[in-house]
Motif scaffolding. Sequence first.
Motif: not given
Length: 377
Positions: A223-228, A260-281
């Motif tokens: 869901q886009e609003s939650q990710v945003d 009937g609606r499509r939000g953000y691609d979960e693979g792309e969101v998960d990959a970006f959050l993996a970068r954030v998680e690694k950076q926060l260490g």
Amino acid sequence: MSAQDLRQVAFHRPPPGQPGYDEQQVDDFLDRVENTLLGRDDVSEQDVRLMRFRAARPGYHAAEVDVFMDLVAETLRSTPQRRQAVAPASGAHATSTGMRPAPRLTPQDVRGVRFHKPRPGNRGYHEGEIDAFLERIERTLAGHDTLTAAEVQDAEFSFAPPGRVGYDEDDVDTFLDLVVVTLERTPTPPVRPRPGVGSRPLTARDVRTVEFGKPPRGRRGYQESQVDKFLDRIERTLLGQDDLSAEDIREVRFSRPLLGRRGYDEGEVDAFLARVEKQLGDGPPRPRAIPPITSWEQLRLLKIPMAGADRRGYRTSQVDRTLEEIGIALDGMIGASSEEVAKTRFALALLEGQGYDRAYVDELMPLLVAELRRRGR
């Protein structure tokens, strides 16, 4: 939309201070719609559009219910979806779980489909491109072409030329979802490979400007609003104005958009959050442990992981309803008994990547049964 989709849908609570719709009234009406799709009732499109629900606190989020009712009305009006929805269940799986086999569109359904014009301010998909693609789908269903479900999922269309309007994007995408299910005997939505973690540290500007694509057809994404909103917190954390940790990033879960609606691609969101998680260490992911649950408040705070992209989880609406009954019992009211909970069986979600993680729920339920028995319930 099918009867299974109606059983699966779940609505959020309204924002604090705002009334919602009476939950029992909404549930009862959706039960009638489900029976209509199964050929046991006669709710019409007009009945749906004229329905007015009582206000209640907290109730269901009114805006979400209204959008979903629009989809229900369109389903009752749509010829191909309506025909496939009333088809009787058959086969061993349908007998054991109450689910229908996947809907099968015919060449005539494709030839007869009609799409709305887009909402004001949107140009919609290019009509010529859609019409040409529908011809290929029709020929494929007739055995004269070789389109695959993957090709339908990956198809991209141009927008209508400036000054003109085409076909409503949501209408087209919803119909193509049915095409995908028809072409797939065994649903196996493709999983996009997660890109590697970048070497350059992310900045607040990177978070503010990141863009995610739509998921493949047949999947709903996040869901886009939650990710945003979560990205806003990450941006503030990188600016020193919030305190998200790597564990917070790892533990976050997002809902699916309305059917009937499509939000953000979960693979792309998960990959970006993996970068954030690694950076926060905060180090490598640690296994999730289920904490002791002794009250409804603790149960509400529990974050149940969603099913993996290649698995069908338990239907969220059924699990949530059962947990609510357990929570009521934990707070000393009537609720569910330990015997009832022990006998509970959940149906699987319609597609892979949907529903709650089965292993987690299967581990959680015996713990809750034991707590209810400890209290003599």
